[in-house]
Write an enzyme that holds these catalytic residues in place. Structure first.
Site, PDB file in Angstrom:
ATOM      1  N   HIS A 184       0.594  -1.286   0.057  1.00 38.13           N
ATOM      2  CA  HIS A 184       0.033  -0.054   0.167  1.00 38.13           C
ATOM      3  C   HIS A 184       0.719   1.409  -0.073  1.00 38.13           C
ATOM      4  O   HIS A 184       2.118   1.326   0.107  1.00 38.13           O
ATOM      5  CB  HIS A 184      -1.048   0.005   1.172  1.00 38.13           C
ATOM      6  CG  HIS A 184      -0.243  -0.193   2.587  1.00 38.13           C
ATOM      7  ND1 HIS A 184       0.561   1.026   3.191  1.00 38.13           N
ATOM      8  CD2 HIS A 184       0.219  -0.912   3.455  1.00 38.13           C
ATOM      9  CE1 HIS A 184       1.102   0.918   4.285  1.00 38.13           C
ATOM     10  NE2 HIS A 184       0.951  -0.415   4.402  1.00 38.13           N
TER      11      HIS A 184
ATOM     12  N   GLU B 258      -2.239  -7.200   7.615  1.00 34.58           N
ATOM     13  CA  GLU B 258      -0.653  -6.998   8.145  1.00 34.58           C
ATOM     14  C   GLU B 258      -0.591  -7.918   9.474  1.00 34.58           C
ATOM     15  O   GLU B 258      -1.487  -8.271  10.289  1.00 34.58           O
ATOM     16  CB  GLU B 258      -0.564  -5.533   8.364  1.00 34.58           C
ATOM     17  CG  GLU B 258       1.110  -5.180   8.948  1.00 34.58           C
ATOM     18  CD  GLU B 258       2.170  -5.668   8.160  1.00 34.58           C
ATOM     19  OE1 GLU B 258       2.222  -7.022   7.940  1.00 34.58           O
ATOM     20  OE2 GLU B 258       2.950  -4.837   7.498  1.00 34.58           O
TER      21      GLU B 258
END
Length: 225
Positions: free
Chosen positions: A12, A89
């Site tokens: 990202h 994550e």
């Protein structure tokens, strides 16, 4: 015989917690303006690729990045994002949102190592070791270690390959830095595939069945096939 799947893995774009050098696992924050701009540039680099499927984690920063990338794509067929929590994550437990340098140095010190910066810690210890330090130090015992993270990444990859159903495909996966590090570690031990995964960088893996080769690592510029 199964056909190859080319998996374009993108971290990202920069978020505000990235900018402030804070631990950001399951915690989330929006992209900075620079993060949006770099995500758009990555989209331009990938604009010629006709993706068959697009996956993200279920966290907003990967979804926002994927949407910016797809807006640059030259192929008109709209693609629905498949949001899989398996690609979320790593969870830093009670350390979420704390300053990276402070926490990483602290957990290393508890194992007898004295370093000035988190960079020094990562120069001397693998990601798996650092995650083990953090899990052991977390007073709430909620932080994930590398084995727990790898188990759910494996589930995500298995789901992705099942969805492709043995067909040749180009697949976009927008996920997170530690996830990408763990994913690449599963398929390569090459020293050039080590180091920090940059925001909005592209790594490319080519799957034949459940085996994969790393074709590109951590690229922020240049052509991509």
């Amino acid at each position: 015989m199964s056909k190859t799947v080319k998996l374009y893995v993108v971290r990202h774009g920069e978020t505000y917690l990235n900018r402030y050098h804070k631990l950001q696992g399951w915690a989330d924050s929006p992209l900075t303006e620079e993060g949006k701009a770099v995500a758009k540039r990555t989209g331009e680099r990938l604009s010629h690729i006709a993706f068959d499927r697009v996956y993200t984690s279920d966290l907003g920063r990967t979804i926002e990045t994927a949407e910016l990338i797809l807006k640059q794509n030259k192929h008109s067929d709209p693609l629905e994002l498949c949001r899989l929590p398996q690609f979320r994550e790593v969870f830093f437990g009670s350390f979420e949102g704390d300053h990276v340098d402070r926490i990483v140095k602290q957990v290393a010190a508890q194992h007898g190592y004295q370093y000035e910066t988190s960079r020094e810690v990562f120069e001397h210890h693998s990601m798996s070791e650092v995650l083990a330090f953090m899990k052991q130090a977390d007073p709430e015992a909620d932080a994930e270690d590398a084995d727990e993270l790898q188990a759910r990444i494996n589930q995500g990859i298995e789901q992705l390959l099942l969805d492709v159903n043995g067909q040749a495909a180009a697949v976009l996966l927008v996920t997170h830095g530690v996830v990408i590090r763990q994913l690449l570690d599963r398929y390569t031990e090459h020293p050039e595939h080590q180091g920090e995964v940059k925001n909005a960088s592209v790594s490319v893996l080519e799957f034949a069945g459940d085996q994969a080769n790393v074709l590109v690592f951590n690229s922020l510029s240049g052509p991509l096939d």
